[in-house]
Design an enzyme around this catalytic site. Structure first.
Site, PDB file in Angstrom:
ATOM      1  N   GLU A 161       0.921  -0.336   4.103  1.00  0.00           N
ATOM      2  CA  GLU A 161      -0.505  -0.107   3.899  1.00  0.00           C
ATOM      3  C   GLU A 161      -0.870   1.074   4.799  1.00  0.00           C
ATOM      4  O   GLU A 161      -1.052   0.913   6.005  1.00  0.00           O
ATOM      5  CB  GLU A 161      -1.326  -1.342   4.270  1.00  0.00           C
ATOM      6  CG  GLU A 161      -2.806  -1.143   3.975  1.00  0.00           C
ATOM      7  CD  GLU A 161      -3.733  -1.843   4.949  1.00  0.00           C
ATOM      8  OE1 GLU A 161      -4.923  -1.963   4.630  1.00  0.00           O
ATOM      9  OE2 GLU A 161      -3.285  -2.246   6.028  1.00  0.00           O
ATOM     10  N   ASP A 191       1.072  -4.125   7.640  1.00  0.00           N
ATOM     11  CA  ASP A 191      -0.366  -3.939   7.745  1.00  0.00           C
ATOM     12  C   ASP A 191      -0.709  -2.798   8.703  1.00  0.00           C
ATOM     13  O   ASP A 191      -0.034  -2.582   9.711  1.00  0.00           O
ATOM     14  CB  ASP A 191      -0.999  -5.246   8.248  1.00  0.00           C
ATOM     15  CG  ASP A 191      -2.486  -5.155   8.422  1.00  0.00           C
ATOM     16  OD1 ASP A 191      -3.180  -4.943   7.411  1.00  0.00           O
ATOM     17  OD2 ASP A 191      -2.970  -5.279   9.562  1.00  0.00           O
TER      18      ASP A 191
END
Length: 729
Positions: free
Chosen positions: A461, A408
């Site tokens: 990401e 993330d």
């Protein structure tokens, strides 16, 4: 002086004072025992159960001592009596060498961190050669002046189990007889002696929920895996040439049970019975969980974790999560978990200022505080932090057999000025905004993953144009296997949300992704971030009346599955959910009572099936030779067409999108080959709640050159629809 330090919990070296020591001047052995509130303490030899006598009370606070006229050391337990009852404990302070063993090998490789620190279940060897079960505790708090182990076993009294500080900053202690399931924390004094909020174990393997947030001793050796065939097969898979359709979900809001106690999310084991059959039926290849690392606040969805080595106990035990992964593998489904190494919350029981100093985070708030998420940022330059994070990543692959880690917020790690204005960040040594320490950490993380776990892969990401995110480290890349294509997601959603009358002015947004499509190994994500915080559900992003909204969604979904790149869709997208995602509710499964939503779901099921069946749709996702535009300049009619090709077959799949509600009869489509073509899919089919407009299912190529192709076919294009047309050699 010793009594004061013990009573005030201000002792960093209890092994120097407590336990059995040889009396070199007078001969024999001397024993000091610390037992606050005791009125008498009897020493009993382990094994023989022989009483060796009572200790003398030195002070009312609870220090006892005694001399033993023996030639050899012995193992013992203490029979302690207070005003209410008598109980027995094996004195932890007779096992100094065994306690120190924990930290000798920690830094040799990342996996050693979770094999040595935290609460480790061990067998302690006694002097007579026999063993007893025990739990060894080790925690890193280099600037603390004192650390005590506290828990149910000592009434959370920091005086009872002071820990020993090692030269490398770890605090250690062995507690004999402690069983799995025991709750514990650490009581820590900061560098000036102030007591901090009780801290959970940074390497804890299990945790309680609010309000205690206590760590729990856990036995990871009990679970028996049955997925060896899966792991071996996955180690041989070429992920770039195989289909990958990911079903992203939030474990707490996919589905729930309702009873007199209200709403209860499904447990890990209940997901085995409900989620796995659903994912198989829908044809997805992978499940991706929003973070399941233990976290304190439901509203963070897991993106503010405090337990980097523990699956959240909201849904069951660590073994329950293992069982879920195991069953996924036995059903041919991979498991991806979101992993958050970018930041962590300030909760008092967590990592923030762990020993009163910045052990895990950057000290300067211009580097150590994240303005977007009000959280602390890991200091990626510290060895202890780097090892902690890499060990956490490997832990999920090792102990839980997960197939991939989706990292993330990579962009926030890579840039010092991420979400900061001028003057709010500190440049790197070269005066730039790149965080060299984070770059180095991510490369090491990826190298360790691919070196140690052949079945696994990593996903970033990353929302910027940082070069070579999904290229190997030896080529100068960050080393990720895949990267989310945030540019495709942003541009294509912006395009499809426009009224069809205005799409011709935004045509470049739906085509631009192919300019950079092979710069990285892309996954196309329609993730949770696109259906929350006022962005609306996928259905409600679509313009038009009810029929047009559904048609636009179906048209877009098929465009996505035809476009190069692996696929990811968040739960609820596949049924055309009406409202945006709310983590406190569930997917709106009741909508499947209505034909519109049944049709959307059937389309996603069929898209997954076709995607996995036809090699041109996946085999050359990451190679320019797998894609060719047929028509990408027809902005006036908002029509788009391209062909997907495979490695080992002349089979081709043509994808034609009509992004307007105007049907186009007799649309001429350029094709490469003579022969027959077959309609594989029309998103306007009546079974999808479409109008059923147009084609009979087969087309004969004409020797009429068109759109730079040698042949062409005539196709009736339904309104707001995507067609898949296949050429079989």
């Amino acid at each position: 002086m010793l009594v004061n330090k013990l009573e005030q919990v201000n002792l960093h070296n209890p092994f120097n004072y407590l336990g059995l020591t040889e009396n070199k001047k007078q001969g024999g052995y001397h024993l000091n025992a610390w037992a606050p509130a005791a009125v008498k303490v009897e020493v009993v030899e382990l094994g023989t159960e022989k009483s060796l006598g009572f200790l003398n009370q030195v002070d009312d606070s609870g220090l006892f001592e005694g001399d033993f006229n023996v030639n050899e050391a012995f193992n013992y337990k203490l029979r302690i009596s207070n005003t209410e009852h008598t109980y027995e404990v094996i004195d932890p302070y007779q096992f100094k060498e065994e306690a120190f063993h924990a930290v000798h090998y920690v830094t040799m490789k990342p996996q050693n961190l979770y094999e040595q620190l935290g609460a480790q279940l061990i067998d302690v060897k006694l002097l007579d050669g026999s063993t007893i079960p025990a739990t060894r505790f080790a925690v890193y708090a280099p600037n603390a002046t004192a650390v005590s182990l506290i828990g149910d076993f000592n009434y959370w009294d920091g005086r009872l189990h002071p820990m020993e500080k090692t030269q490398c900053g770890h605090w250690v202690l062995i507690v004999p007889g402690m069983q799995p399931g025991t709750k514990y924390k650490y009581e820590i004094k900061d560098p000036v002696g102030n007591r901090l909020p009780h801290k959970a174990d940074p390497v804890g393997f299990c945790a309680e929920q609010y309000p205690s947030h206590a760590s729990v001793v856990y036995d990871h050796s009990k679970y028996q895996w049955n997925d060896q065939a899966w792991l071996e097969a996955q180690a041989k898979v070429d992920r770039y040439k195989t289909p990958m359709s990911i079903y992203e979900l939030h474990a707490g809001s996919w589905k729930a049970r309702y009873d007199n106690n209200g709403r209860t999310p499904l447990s890990y084991r209940e997901m085995v019975d409900e989620l796995i059959p659903y994912v198989k039926d829908m044809g997805y290849t992978h499940i991706e969980f929003l973070p399941v690392s233990e976290f304190p606040y439901d509203g963070s969805w897991g993106y503010q974790p405090v337990g980097m080595f523990a699956p959240t106990s909201r849904f069951g035990t660590p073994d329950d999560f293992k069982y879920f992964v195991d069953q996924c593998h036995q059903n041919g489904i991979g498991v991806i978990v979101d992993w958050v190494p970018a930041h962590f919350p300030e909760d008092g029981h967590g990592l923030a200022r762990f020993d009163g100093t910045f052990v895990y985070e950057y000290e300067d708030p211009r580097r150590g505080w994240h303005p977007d998420w009000n959280s602390c940022i890991y200091d990626f330059g510290k060895d202890n932090v780097r090892q902690f994070l890499v060990a956490s990543a490997l832990f999920w692959l090792d102990k839980f057999h997960v197939d991939a880690l989706r990292v993330d917020a990579v962009a926030s790690m890579l840039y010092w000025d991420y979400s900061r204005n001028e003057g709010e960040w500190v440049p790197n040594v070269d005066g730039g905004n790149e965080n060299y320490e984070a770059v180095s950490l991510l490369r090491w993380f990826n190298e360790e993953v691919y070196k140690n776990f052949p079945h696994a892969f990593t996903i970033a990401e990353e929302s910027t144009a940082f070069a070579k995110v999904s290229r190997p480290v030896f080529e100068g890349g960050l080393g990720f296997g895949f990267k989310w294509n945030m540019g495709w997601m942003h541009d294509s959603l912006h395009f499809i949300s426009k009224d069809p009358a205005y799409r011709k002015y935004h045509h470049n947004e739906i085509t631009f992704s192919m300019v950079y499509a092979y710069n990285e190994n892309f996954i196309l994500p329609i993730s949770h971030d696109e259906v929350v915080h006022g962005k609306g559900s996928m259905m409600n992003k679509m313009p038009g009346d009810e029929w047009q909204q559904a048609a636009n969604l179906r048209c877009y979904a098929a465009f996505m599955f035809g476009h190069p790149g692996k696929k990811l869709n968040f739960m609820g997208n596949e049924i055309g959910q009406g409202h945006e995602w709310n983590h406190e509710s569930s997917v709106e499964w009741h909508l499947l009572d209505y034909p519109k939503h049944q049709g959307v779901q059937k389309l996603y099921r069929d898209l997954n099936t076709l995607y996995k069946t036809y090699a041109p749709l996946y085999q050359k996702d990451h190679e320019p030779g797998g894609f060719e535009w047929v028509e990408h300049q027809d902005a006036g009619q908002s029509i788009l067409s391209f062909v997907r090709k495979a490695d080992d077959t002349n089979q081709k799949v043509y994808v034609v999108c009509n992004f307007t509600p105007i049907p186009r009869d007799g649309y001429r489509l350029g094709v490469k080959d003579a022969g027959k073509y077959k309609l594989l899919l029309s998103t306007d089919d009546k079974s999808y709640w479409g109008s059923g407009y147009g084609n009979n299912g087969e087309f004969q190529a004409e020797e009429k050159a068109w759109q730079n192709q040698s042949h062409s076919i005539l196709v009736d294009l339904p309104p707001l629809a995507t067609l898949y047309i296949v050429y079989e050699d």
